[in-house]
Design an enzyme around this catalytic site. Structure first.
Site: not given
Ligand code: HSE
Length: 327
Positions: A146, A200
């Site tokens: 991530e 993202t």
């Molecule tokens: N919490 C993260 C975001 C989730 O909203 O950027 C996406 O990976």
């Protein structure tokens, strides 16, 4: 990092030809759940990624993509690489791991595509090694993936539900403190993934570094309300609390007609609608499958009327996360 690894028992070569093979599935997930940016996530039933690992003596890694999804050719850009590297480092002995990905969740969809791949990979390797690590430790390894795609911020709100299943709260990150919350059986989730590209990294770059206190007060009221609603089984409280005043105002511009869609979805009977993770997917929570299916159709029509292709999923919230699959 602590582990259940027994240094006297490092043999992994139990399968024939000295290769241990495990195939694992990890589900799609909805991160943030409205107000819980980076700290809450829930598990969808049915849709997810499959990863196989082939483990033998040696020292190295390979990754092969056996699906139609476009994944980076360069292994260093694949989320699985840092996740497995962190795990092998913690394991403490070199091994050769050959990975095969069967990607079912479209990359960049906003339903935890990258986390599902990392989660399935670390789960499969843990099984192949004889479970040296606790599930919470697997979450930490998957978070390395991530970190790669989010521009450097590790978060677990997709990885934790993908591994553990259910509804998950990250009470804190230093150290990682994961709380599993009750899943209300009747809950159904409608998710629409419009064919729009929102990475993202890009969705995080538009966020402010600081927020006014009055918004923070609203947001932590909602997070508290959401957690209380889940714990108490109070469906209406959950609906009221699933509201994001911090992140959504900056991200909804990526999703055509977002506010109008929410009006239509709530009119159809959904409890709440929010951006799923970093988007562009949008999810709505309903308290029965019939409503969730009707909401899914409203979502489909919304994007089709704008000539935007989309996929719609209508799923239960699942208590089951990553698992071994046979065949
Ligand atoms: N919490 C993260 C975001 C989730 O909203 O950027 C996406 O990976």
């Amino acid at each position: 990092m602590d582990s259940r690894f027994n240094s006297q028992d490092r043999s992994i070569l139990s399968d024939s030809d000295n290769v241990k093979h495990i195939r694992a599935f990890a589900p799609a997930t909805v991160a943030n759940m409205g107000c819980g940016f980076d700290i809450m996530g829930m598990t969808l039933d049915g849709v997810g990624d499959i990863v196989s690992v082939y483990v033998k003596d040696g020292d190295g890694m390979s990754i092969r993509n056996e699906s139609d999804a476009e994944l980076p050719e360069d292994m260093e850009k694949n989320v699985i690489t840092p996740a497995l590297r962190a795990m092998i480092k913690a394991y403490g002995s070199p091994i050769q791991v050959d990975v095969v990905i069967e990607k079912k969740i479209a990359p960049g969809s906003g339903i935890g595509s990258s986390a599902a791949s990392s989660a399935a990979a670390v789960f499969a390797l843990n099984e192949a090694l004889g479970r040296p690590f606790f599930p919470e430790e697997l979450v930490e390894f998957a978070m390395e993936g991530e970190k790669l795609i989010s521009g450097g911020t590790p978060h677990a709100d997709n990885a934790a539900p993908a591994i553990l299943g259910g509804v998950v709260l990250m009470r804190g990150y230093e150290p990682l403190d994961i709380v599993r919350l009750p899943v209300l059986e009747q809950f159904c989730c409608s998710v629409v993934h419009p064919a729009i590209m929102v990475s993202t990294k890009m969705a995080r770059e538009v966020l402010p570094k600081e927020i006014p206190l009055r918004l923070a007060v609203k947001q932590w009221g909602n997070v508290g309300g959401l957690v209380a609603g889940l714990a108490l089984g109070d469906v209406n409280l959950i609906g009221r609390a699933m509201c994001d005043v911090v992140v959504e105002p900056h991200r909804k511009r990526f999703i055509p007609g977002f506010d109008a869609l929410r009006e239509k979805v709530l009119a159809e009977g959904a409890l709440a609608m929010n951006i799923s993770g970093a988007g562009p997917s949008v999810f709505a929570l309903s308290s029965d499958m019939e409503t969730a299916a009707a909401v899914g159709e409203v979502m489909r029509r919304h994007f089709e009327e704008m000539d935007i292709a989309c996929d719609v999923y209508v799923e239960n919230i699942s208590n089951i996360g990553a698992r071994v699959i046979h065949g």
